[in-house]
Write an enzyme that holds these catalytic residues in place. Sequence first.
Site, short mmCIF file in Angstrom:
data_model
loop_
_atom_site.label_atom_id
_atom_site.label_comp_id
_atom_site.label_asym_id
_atom_site.label_seq_id
_atom_site.Cartn_x
_atom_site.Cartn_y
_atom_site.Cartn_z
N ASP A 93 59.39 40.31 41.25
CA ASP A 93 59.92 41.03 42.40
C ASP A 93 61.24 40.35 42.79
O ASP A 93 61.39 39.13 42.62
CB ASP A 93 58.90 40.97 43.55
CG ASP A 93 59.20 42.02 44.61
OD1 ASP A 93 60.21 42.73 44.48
OD2 ASP A 93 58.42 42.10 45.57
N GLY A 95 62.77 39.74 45.60
CA GLY A 95 62.92 38.91 46.78
C GLY A 95 63.53 39.66 47.94
O GLY A 95 63.63 39.13 49.04
N GLY A 216 57.81 50.00 49.97
CA GLY A 216 57.75 50.36 51.39
C GLY A 216 56.66 51.34 51.76
O GLY A 216 56.73 51.98 52.81
N ASP A 266 50.48 46.02 41.95
CA ASP A 266 50.30 44.59 42.17
C ASP A 266 49.79 44.43 43.59
O ASP A 266 50.12 45.25 44.47
CB ASP A 266 51.62 43.82 42.04
CG ASP A 266 52.44 43.91 43.32
OD1 ASP A 266 53.12 44.95 43.50
OD2 ASP A 266 52.39 43.00 44.15
N CYS A 304 27.75 41.99 36.08
CA CYS A 304 29.13 41.48 36.02
C CYS A 304 29.19 40.36 34.98
O CYS A 304 28.32 39.48 34.96
CB CYS A 304 29.60 40.96 37.38
SG CYS A 304 31.27 40.27 37.29
N CYS A 306 31.65 38.13 34.65
CA CYS A 306 32.59 37.04 34.99
C CYS A 306 31.85 35.70 34.92
O CYS A 306 30.62 35.64 34.97
CB CYS A 306 33.21 37.26 36.37
SG CYS A 306 32.22 36.66 37.75
N CYS A 309 29.38 35.07 37.88
CA CYS A 309 28.13 35.85 37.89
C CYS A 309 27.17 35.47 36.78
O CYS A 309 25.97 35.52 36.97
CB CYS A 309 28.43 37.34 37.86
SG CYS A 309 29.07 37.96 39.43
N HIS A 335 35.74 36.13 39.98
CA HIS A 335 34.94 37.36 40.08
C HIS A 335 35.82 38.54 40.49
O HIS A 335 35.76 39.62 39.88
CB HIS A 335 33.78 37.20 41.06
CG HIS A 335 33.10 38.50 41.35
ND1 HIS A 335 32.14 39.04 40.51
CD2 HIS A 335 33.29 39.41 42.33
CE1 HIS A 335 31.77 40.22 40.98
NE2 HIS A 335 32.44 40.47 42.08
ZN LIG Z 1 31.25 38.48 38.71
#
Ligand SMILES: [Zn+2]
Length: 390
Positions: A93, A95, A216, A266, A304, A306, A309, A335
């Site tokens: 970005d 700035g 914006g 983002d 999940c 991750c 988890c 997670h």
């Molecule tokens: Zn997870």
Amino acid sequence: MTIEFTIDRRINGTQVRTGVLRTPHGDVSTPVFMPVGTFGSVRSVTPDELISAGVNILLGNAYHLYLRPGAKRIRDLGGLHAFMGWDGPILTDSGGYQVFSLASLAKVQEDGVSFRSHIDGRLHFLTPQSVIEVQQDLGSDIMMPLDHCLPYGADEGALRDALDRTNRWAEISARAAEGKKSEVFGIVQGGMNEGLRKESARFMSSLDLPGYAIGGLSVGEPKETTWAMLEAVVGELPVDRPRYLMGVGSPEDLVEAVSRGVDMFDCALPTRVARNGGLYTKTGRLNVNNARFKEYVGPAEEGCDCYFCITFSMAYLHHLFNCNELLGYRLATLHNLRYFMKLMSEVRDAINKGSFSDFKQEFMHTYVPVSEEARSQGSRNGRKGRSGGE
Ligand SMILES: [Zn+2]
């Protein structure tokens, strides 16, 4: 062009599509969510962990890296990719938003903006050209031009003035980026004024840039306004270029925006919410600090994959948060990043299978968003999301 975009599948009669964004640091399947690594790090997680979570493109921030440690220093240390140990694509970005929201005494002149650093009060002057140079020094794959950002609620005269300047600066930025390895996107502004938004989108399109950001939005306006502005803008942008909605957002906003043709997002939300104990699941957001997790042996969400988890319990995470243990913030972040990456992967699959409208209906039926009030404190695209206060 070093940035190319191809559309894989477009749902007939809509703006919904999947595609591939080609960059010098690899290809990215869209729609994509880019975690925010404001200071050259996605807070508390390593590049390996980002890859494990399914992340393949990051957002960095030129304003913050220009102030600390300095773009020239990063250039001399081999560029941002080498500096932060991330081989994948990086979008930075400009700035512009930070100069107008975070720095003090920002003064706009026709050729740039002067401001005092929010860190030590030192005076700086940035021009559209110097902002491109900063991002070239960083070695970003995709750069954003300096834009004149106004707070939500600015009147039409102020919007008009800022838009004319943003347009002039975009032209200068595009010329400054010509022949360079990094490429610059246009940023569509125009506040909550549909006419200005459309005009801005048409002007940016005329510059024939490799992609277009929409700035914006989601800055405190009612959701209907956000979507109306987005629809107005998308209708004016070229079909064959990626569209990036800056600073958005929550899971339900991502799905809504994809249904209106957005390819890139983002937001600091997954990482910031994690550090407050918030964990995303298919049915909504949990708070690990809640007493009901004191003795809960299950994961944040069944199924999940991750690291948190599959390895730990919510009871353990509750304990870590209770003792302010750093590991707690890291595990919750892992997670949430995985949740966002999986959500986008499901979105892409649904589009590719031609079943996105069923997916959206099912998602909206199952996922319960946090209240508007809690959300505006938590997300605020622009506000906290783009200010780097994640
Ligand atoms: Zn997870």
